[in-house]
Design a protein around this motif. Structure first.
Motif, PDB file in Angstrom:
ATOM      1  N   THR A   1       0.887  -1.363   0.009  1.00 16.11           N
ATOM      2  CA  THR A   1      -0.035   0.117   0.000  1.00 16.11           C
ATOM      3  C   THR A   1       0.711   1.250  -0.046  1.00 16.11           C
ATOM      4  N   ILE A   2       2.076   1.247   0.776  1.00 14.48           N
ATOM      5  CA  ILE A   2       2.564   2.441   0.910  1.00 14.48           C
ATOM      6  C   ILE A   2       3.557   2.545  -0.514  1.00 14.48           C
ATOM      7  N   ALA A   3       3.897   1.514  -1.034  1.00 16.60           N
ATOM      8  CA  ALA A   3       4.408   1.653  -2.353  1.00 16.60           C
ATOM      9  C   ALA A   3       3.801   2.211  -3.332  1.00 16.60           C
ATOM     10  N   ALA A   4       2.326   1.526  -3.216  1.00 16.05           N
ATOM     11  CA  ALA A   4       1.488   2.119  -4.455  1.00 16.05           C
ATOM     12  C   ALA A   4       1.117   3.601  -4.248  1.00 16.05           C
ATOM     13  N   ALA A   5       1.050   4.060  -2.894  1.00 16.82           N
ATOM     14  CA  ALA A   5       0.769   5.377  -2.693  1.00 16.82           C
ATOM     15  C   ALA A   5       1.971   6.219  -3.219  1.00 16.82           C
ATOM     16  N   ALA A   6       3.138   5.818  -2.953  1.00 18.91           N
ATOM     17  CA  ALA A   6       4.418   6.671  -3.253  1.00 18.91           C
ATOM     18  C   ALA A   6       4.518   6.561  -4.814  1.00 18.91           C
ATOM     19  N   ALA A   7       4.154   5.888  -5.303  1.00 15.07           N
ATOM     20  CA  ALA A   7       4.302   5.460  -7.044  1.00 15.07           C
ATOM     21  C   ALA A   7       3.096   6.515  -7.553  1.00 15.07           C
ATOM     22  N   ALA A   8       1.852   6.395  -7.038  1.00  9.42           N
ATOM     23  CA  ALA A   8       0.914   7.518  -7.493  1.00  9.42           C
ATOM     24  C   ALA A   8       1.243   8.818  -7.184  1.00  9.42           C
ATOM     25  N   ILE A   9       1.940   9.434  -6.100  1.00  9.31           N
ATOM     26  CA  ILE A   9       2.183  10.702  -5.743  1.00  9.31           C
ATOM     27  C   ILE A   9       3.268  10.915  -6.654  1.00  9.31           C
ATOM     28  N   ALA A  10       4.404  10.075  -6.986  1.00  7.49           N
ATOM     29  CA  ALA A  10       5.366  10.544  -7.894  1.00  7.49           C
ATOM     30  C   ALA A  10       5.102  10.791  -9.275  1.00  7.49           C
ATOM     31  N   PHE A  11       3.951  10.041  -9.870  1.00 10.38           N
ATOM     32  CA  PHE A  11       3.652  10.010 -11.212  1.00 10.38           C
ATOM     33  C   PHE A  11       2.415  11.252 -11.454  1.00 10.38           C
TER      34      PHE A  11
ATOM     35  N   VAL B   1      12.099   9.946  -0.579  1.00  9.55           N
ATOM     36  CA  VAL B   1      13.192   9.093  -0.098  1.00  9.55           C
ATOM     37  C   VAL B   1      14.425   9.469  -0.917  1.00  9.55           C
ATOM     38  N   GLU B   2      15.486   9.887  -0.059  1.00  9.99           N
ATOM     39  CA  GLU B   2      16.559  10.260  -0.500  1.00  9.99           C
ATOM     40  C   GLU B   2      17.802   9.706   0.000  1.00  9.99           C
ATOM     41  N   THR B   3      18.996   9.391  -0.645  1.00 10.43           N
ATOM     42  CA  THR B   3      19.978   8.859  -0.231  1.00 10.43           C
ATOM     43  C   THR B   3      21.150   9.925  -0.449  1.00 10.43           C
TER      44      THR B   3
ATOM     45  N   HIS C   1      11.148   9.664   4.190  1.00 12.06           N
ATOM     46  CA  HIS C   1      10.347  10.695   5.039  1.00 12.06           C
ATOM     47  C   HIS C   1       9.252  10.764   4.344  1.00 12.06           C
ATOM     48  N   VAL C   2       8.038  11.234   5.208  1.00 12.32           N
ATOM     49  CA  VAL C   2       6.704  11.454   5.057  1.00 12.32           C
ATOM     50  C   VAL C   2       6.665  13.011   5.202  1.00 12.32           C
ATOM     51  N   GLY C   3       5.817  13.895   4.239  1.00  8.71           N
ATOM     52  CA  GLY C   3       5.851  15.140   4.406  1.00  8.71           C
ATOM     53  C   GLY C   3       4.664  15.579   4.293  1.00  8.71           C
ATOM     54  N   TYR C   4       4.624  16.873   4.407  1.00 10.82           N
ATOM     55  CA  TYR C   4       3.424  17.894   3.869  1.00 10.82           C
ATOM     56  C   TYR C   4       3.995  19.201   3.264  1.00 10.82           C
ATOM     57  N   GLU C   5       3.322  19.620   2.050  1.00 15.20           N
ATOM     58  CA  GLU C   5       3.836  20.818   1.725  1.00 15.20           C
ATOM     59  C   GLU C   5       2.596  21.766   1.263  1.00 15.20           C
ATOM     60  N   GLY C   6       2.641  23.231   1.228  1.00 19.14           N
ATOM     61  CA  GLY C   6       1.624  24.088   1.081  1.00 19.14           C
ATOM     62  C   GLY C   6       2.082  25.174   0.722  1.00 19.14           C
ATOM     63  N   GLU C   7       1.124  26.201   0.701  1.00 21.64           N
ATOM     64  CA  GLU C   7       1.381  27.436   0.412  1.00 21.64           C
ATOM     65  C   GLU C   7       0.749  28.491   1.452  1.00 21.64           C
ATOM     66  N   ILE C   8       1.353  29.505   2.034  1.00 21.29           N
ATOM     67  CA  ILE C   8       0.547  30.613   2.660  1.00 21.29           C
ATOM     68  C   ILE C   8       0.952  31.783   2.014  1.00 21.29           C
ATOM     69  N   GLY C   9      -0.066  32.437   1.382  1.00 25.33           N
ATOM     70  CA  GLY C   9      -0.005  33.524   0.220  1.00 25.33           C
ATOM     71  C   GLY C   9       0.956  33.229  -0.881  1.00 25.33           C
ATOM     72  N   ALA C  10       2.040  33.929  -0.918  1.00 21.70           N
ATOM     73  CA  ALA C  10       3.030  33.726  -1.886  1.00 21.70           C
ATOM     74  C   ALA C  10       4.221  32.707  -1.695  1.00 21.70           C
ATOM     75  N   ALA C  11       4.270  32.571  -0.386  1.00 25.68           N
ATOM     76  CA  ALA C  11       5.392  31.636   0.171  1.00 25.68           C
ATOM     77  C   ALA C  11       4.910  30.077   0.045  1.00 25.68           C
TER      78      ALA C  11
ATOM     79  N   GLY D   1       9.732  14.287   7.812  1.00 22.14           N
ATOM     80  CA  GLY D   1      10.612  13.505   8.779  1.00 22.14           C
ATOM     81  C   GLY D   1      10.351  11.917   8.701  1.00 22.14           C
ATOM     82  N   GLY D   2      11.217  11.140   9.231  1.00 20.84           N
ATOM     83  CA  GLY D   2      11.015   9.850   9.296  1.00 20.84           C
ATOM     84  C   GLY D   2      12.291   9.077   9.644  1.00 20.84           C
ATOM     85  N   PRO D   3      12.441   7.744   9.266  1.00 27.92           N
ATOM     86  CA  PRO D   3      13.797   7.151   9.712  1.00 27.92           C
ATOM     87  C   PRO D   3      14.694   7.566   8.585  1.00 27.92           C
ATOM     88  N   ALA D   4      15.909   7.208   9.359  1.00 30.65           N
ATOM     89  CA  ALA D   4      17.157   7.597   8.427  1.00 30.65           C
ATOM     90  C   ALA D   4      18.086   6.556   8.757  1.00 30.65           C
ATOM     91  N   PHE D   5      18.380   5.889   7.761  1.00 36.32           N
ATOM     92  CA  PHE D   5      19.272   4.481   7.763  1.00 36.32           C
ATOM     93  C   PHE D   5      20.581   4.879   7.458  1.00 36.32           C
TER      94      PHE D   5
END
Length: 122
Positions: A5-15, A28-30, A47-57, A63-67
């Motif tokens: 489920t996580i892999a499918a969600a990540a793929a859907a977000i990526a594309f 996911v970043e190395t 990492h799982v994250g959240y992004e957004g906008e406040i006005g023009a900014a 955050g998440g595990p770091a191997f």
């Protein structure tokens, strides 16, 4: 099942189209390092994250595990995260900043980082 489920969600977000990327995401970043030609190791953030906008900014927080995998030593799992903001000054010029951290086995040795920059688009 949960990993699928996580892999499918990540793929859907990526594309997904760029306009649909506001809100939650997976990143996911190395980061690997060398001193001259000597490989020193790598850290992979999941990492799982959240992004957004406040006005023009724009902003993000994640955050998440770091191997942590140092060269020639046993690996370790820590927790890492980062948060950032970007502000357009003009249509072609903007400023941004980021704060980051990674835990350590000894809390006196937690790692912290900061980034501040400007971007000019032609």
């Amino acid at each position: 099942m949960f990993k699928t489920t996580i892999a499918a969600a990540a793929a859907a977000i990526a594309f997904a189209p760029a306009a649909a990327l506001a809100g939650p995401y997976v990143n996911v970043e190395t980061n690997a390092g060398w001193a001259g030609d000597d490989y020193t190791g790598a850290t992979t953030d999941v990492h799982v994250g959240y992004e957004g906008e406040i006005g023009a900014a724009s902003y993000y927080v994640q955050g998440g595990p770091a191997f942590v995998a140092p060269d020639g030593a046993d690996g370790d799992t820590q927790f890492s995260g980062k948060a950032g903001v970007g502000v357009p000054v003009t249509d072609a010029f903007g400023v941004y900043g980021e704060l980051s951290f990674i835990t350590a086995d000894d809390s006196d040795n937690n790692g912290y980082g900061g980034k501040l920059g400007v971007k000019y688009s032609f």
